[in-house]
Design a protein around this motif. Structure first.
Motif, PDB file in Angstrom:
ATOM      1  N   ALA A   1       0.677  -1.337   0.137  1.00  0.00           N
ATOM      2  CA  ALA A   1       0.043   0.207  -0.020  1.00  0.00           C
ATOM      3  C   ALA A   1       0.889   1.243   0.050  1.00  0.00           C
ATOM      4  O   ALA A   1       1.935   1.320   0.304  1.00  0.00           O
ATOM      5  CB  ALA A   1      -0.963  -0.083   1.422  1.00  0.00           C
TER       6      ALA A   1
ATOM      7  N   GLY B   1       2.776   4.680   1.000  1.00  0.00           N
ATOM      8  CA  GLY B   1       3.405   5.138   2.153  1.00  0.00           C
ATOM      9  C   GLY B   1       4.577   4.393   2.653  1.00  0.00           C
ATOM     10  O   GLY B   1       5.238   4.875   3.399  1.00  0.00           O
TER      11      GLY B   1
ATOM     12  N   ASN C   1      -0.086   6.607  12.862  1.00  0.00           N
ATOM     13  CA  ASN C   1       1.044   7.471  12.318  1.00  0.00           C
ATOM     14  C   ASN C   1       0.325   8.888  12.058  1.00  0.00           C
ATOM     15  O   ASN C   1      -0.857   9.255  11.537  1.00  0.00           O
ATOM     16  CB  ASN C   1       1.707   6.844  11.069  1.00  0.00           C
ATOM     17  CG  ASN C   1       0.872   7.224   9.665  1.00  0.00           C
ATOM     18  OD1 ASN C   1       0.990   8.386   9.206  1.00  0.00           O
ATOM     19  ND2 ASN C   1      -0.126   6.547   9.352  1.00  0.00           N
TER      20      ASN C   1
ATOM     21  N   SER D   1       1.139   7.021  -6.227  1.00  0.00           N
ATOM     22  CA  SER D   1      -0.218   7.870  -5.219  1.00  0.00           C
ATOM     23  C   SER D   1       0.317   9.288  -5.087  1.00  0.00           C
ATOM     24  O   SER D   1       1.586   9.858  -4.695  1.00  0.00           O
ATOM     25  CB  SER D   1      -0.061   7.296  -3.682  1.00  0.00           C
ATOM     26  OG  SER D   1      -0.782   8.163  -2.860  1.00  0.00           O
TER      27      SER D   1
ATOM     28  N   LEU E   1      -8.138  -2.083  12.739  1.00  0.00           N
ATOM     29  CA  LEU E   1      -8.773  -1.274  11.213  1.00  0.00           C
ATOM     30  C   LEU E   1      -9.472  -2.242  10.329  1.00  0.00           C
ATOM     31  O   LEU E   1     -10.460  -2.154   9.570  1.00  0.00           O
ATOM     32  CB  LEU E   1      -7.660  -0.632  10.524  1.00  0.00           C
ATOM     33  CG  LEU E   1      -8.105   0.182   9.347  1.00  0.00           C
ATOM     34  CD1 LEU E   1      -9.204   1.275   9.407  1.00  0.00           C
ATOM     35  CD2 LEU E   1      -6.896   0.728   8.456  1.00  0.00           C
TER      36      LEU E   1
ATOM     37  N   LEU F   1      -0.768  -4.869   1.568  1.00  0.00           N
ATOM     38  CA  LEU F   1      -0.367  -5.360   2.617  1.00  0.00           C
ATOM     39  C   LEU F   1       0.335  -3.855   3.184  1.00  0.00           C
ATOM     40  O   LEU F   1       1.025  -3.166   2.319  1.00  0.00           O
ATOM     41  CB  LEU F   1       0.611  -6.239   2.935  1.00  0.00           C
ATOM     42  CG  LEU F   1      -0.004  -7.578   2.379  1.00  0.00           C
ATOM     43  CD1 LEU F   1       1.164  -8.543   2.367  1.00  0.00           C
ATOM     44  CD2 LEU F   1      -0.991  -7.967   2.916  1.00  0.00           C
TER      45      LEU F   1
HETATM   46  C1  LIG Z   1       3.399   4.799   8.374  1.00  0.00           C
HETATM   47  C2  LIG Z   1       2.358   4.834   7.385  1.00  0.00           C
HETATM   48  C3  LIG Z   1       2.400   5.944   6.525  1.00  0.00           C
HETATM   49  C4  LIG Z   1       1.300   5.840   5.429  1.00  0.00           C
HETATM   50  N1  LIG Z   1       1.643   6.734   4.352  1.00  0.00           N
HETATM   51  C5  LIG Z   1       0.664   6.583   3.400  1.00  0.00           C
HETATM   52  C6  LIG Z   1       0.757   7.343   2.293  1.00  0.00           C
HETATM   53  O1  LIG Z   1       1.503   8.376   2.185  1.00  0.00           O
HETATM   54  N2  LIG Z   1      -0.183   7.671   1.260  1.00  0.00           N
HETATM   55  C7  LIG Z   1      -1.271   6.525   1.383  1.00  0.00           C
HETATM   56  O2  LIG Z   1      -2.138   6.439   0.582  1.00  0.00           O
HETATM   57  N3  LIG Z   1      -1.491   5.849   2.492  1.00  0.00           N
HETATM   58  C8  LIG Z   1      -0.402   5.675   3.477  1.00  0.00           C
HETATM   59  N4  LIG Z   1      -0.777   4.976   4.416  1.00  0.00           N
HETATM   60  C9  LIG Z   1      -1.893   4.272   4.542  1.00  0.00           C
HETATM   61  C10 LIG Z   1      -1.580   2.737   4.133  1.00  0.00           C
HETATM   62  O3  LIG Z   1      -1.578   2.722   2.816  1.00  0.00           O
HETATM   63  C11 LIG Z   1      -2.852   1.846   4.337  1.00  0.00           C
HETATM   64  O4  LIG Z   1      -4.044   2.142   3.417  1.00  0.00           O
HETATM   65  C12 LIG Z   1      -3.338   1.725   5.674  1.00  0.00           C
HETATM   66  O5  LIG Z   1      -2.128   1.689   6.627  1.00  0.00           O
HETATM   67  C13 LIG Z   1      -4.097   0.603   6.140  1.00  0.00           C
HETATM   68  O6  LIG Z   1      -3.523  -0.693   5.900  1.00  0.00           O
HETATM   69  P1  LIG Z   1      -2.990  -1.511   6.702  1.00  0.00           P
HETATM   70  O7  LIG Z   1      -3.907  -1.537   8.078  1.00  0.00           O
HETATM   71  O8  LIG Z   1      -2.718  -2.719   6.142  1.00  0.00           O
HETATM   72  O9  LIG Z   1      -1.690  -0.711   7.118  1.00  0.00           O
HETATM   73  C14 LIG Z   1       0.358   4.829   5.590  1.00  0.00           C
HETATM   74  C15 LIG Z   1       0.172   4.113   6.675  1.00  0.00           C
HETATM   75  C16 LIG Z   1       1.240   4.072   7.368  1.00  0.00           C
HETATM   76  C17 LIG Z   1       1.094   2.961   8.671  1.00  0.00           C
END
Ligand SMILES: Cc1cc2nc3c(=O)[nH]c(=O)nc-3n(C[C@H](O)[C@H](O)[C@H](O)COP(=O)(O)O)c2cc1C
Length: 341
Positions: free
Chosen positions: A69, A71, A119, A149, A274, A320
């Protein structure tokens, strides 16, 4: 060999817990780059243990349906390495026009008992010029699908946000396999206001016009996906899907992080807690969207069961992030196994 690999991975994951979360993340990325240069990365590839099933979605060919994903690879420095580890697609960014420092540190917090993170990074990145340079350099070594993105800069007012997105499309339309529009991060002030129906209609109309221009100019079609917030209420969600499809968007990513949590830290929650919220959003989007719109699952995908559930609830692809931070390659292997079954 598999046992040795597992032992090294588990030791590394345990070692990282002793350090602040953002330091550990950056250290791991740099360490992966070192392994890559030493030609050792294939030793850790999940592809060795799991067969993959290729798939064509729209005009994109995926070697498998498991991705990273937005970030994790903010500046497009590592996506080719994640490709070698076994991921089928990587979403780099979120990238803004100019470089940004993001919010003050510390800004990533672990809650290991719950397997969550909070975060408040705020689109820290090196900006579009540097990211484009990195993409051009690393894409030659990448065998997956590259998502880019894009997001508005902190200092850009919402009424001018469309100009940021259009400029970013100019930068990345050609090099990206798909673009992801990020208006759902909770860490850039007022960003989520762009998903109100009036703002969204205005923004997506501009993006749709620009997409047609770029498609004709470059004779290339780059699909565009919208990343959704899990905190959206039902009536607005319905409008978002309608507006997006009316303006020829190609799919939805469900979902970004949630501000709806009880941790004593500011920012968006990701990971295990989440999962239910993201899954519910995905189900609603699946029931509202047209068949032709792609559905990408993200949010709280922590084990094989979660991957299975997302696919059985209409996800075309799975991303992920936090699960990978906590469980490393063992989650990727389990996910690849489900994706190929
Ligand atoms: C440290 C961190 C930084 C993230 N930065 C971005 C980002 O720059 N752009 C984005 O679209 N999502 C960002 N996300 C969100 C993730 O892409 C993802 O959609 C979100 O964490 C949910 O998925 P997860 O529960 O598997 O982490 C970030 C998530 C984390 C934890």
């Amino acid at each position: 060999m598999t046992n040795l690999r597992k032992l090294i991975e588990n030791f590394f994951l345990a070692f990282l817990r002793f350090f602040p979360a953002e330091f550990s993340k950056n250290f791991t990325l740099k360490f992966l780059k070192l392994l890559y240069y030493l030609r050792l990365i294939r030793f850790f590839s999940a592809q060795q243990d799991a067969s993959s099933k290729e798939i064509v979605l729209g005009n994109l060919f995926f070697k498998n349906r498991i991705g990273i994903a937005g970030g994790l690879d903010k500046n497009a420095e590592y996506f080719h390495i994640f490709g070698l580890l076994g991921f089928g697609f990587i979403e780099v960014g979120t990238i803004t026009l100019e470089p940004q420092k993001g919010n003050p540190k510390p800004r990533i917090f672990r809650f290991p008992n719950d397997k969550t993170l909070v975060n408040s990074l705020g689109f820290n990145n090196s900006g579009s010029v540097k990211a484009l340079k990195n993409i051009k350099k690393n894409k030659k070594k990448f065998d997956g699908v590259l998502g880019v993105s894009i997001g508005k800069s902190k200092n850009t007012k919402n009424k001018n946000a469309w100009q940021d997105y259009l400029h970013l499309m100019d930068y990345f339309y050609v090099v990206a396999d798909y673009l992801a529009i990020n208006i759902s991060s909770p860490n850039t002030e007022n960003l989520r206001e762009l998903s109100s129906d009036e703002n969204l209609e205005f923004l997506l109309k501009k993006i749709a016009q620009k997409k047609i221009q770029l498609e004709q100019m470059h004779e290339k079609y780059t699909p565009i996906f919208l990343k959704l917030s899990p905190d959206e209420d039902d009536s607005n969600l319905k409008k978002i899907i309608e507006i997006s499809e009316r303006n020829n968007l190609d799919g939805f990513i469900c979902s970004n992080t949630s501000t709806n949590h009880n941790y004593p830290k500011k920012g968006g929650m990701s990971g295990s807690l989440l999962g239910e919220k993201a899954q519910n959003l995905q189900k609603k989007v699946a029931s509202l969207k047209q068949d032709s719109s792609l559905l990408i699952a993200s949010g709280g995908i922590m084990n094989a069961e979660d991957v299975k559930e997302r696919f059985s609830n209409s996800a075309d692809l799975v991303q992920l992030y936090t699960g990978y931070i906590y469980y490393g390659n063992s989650l990727l292997k389990a996910a690849l196994k489900i994706a190929s079954s």
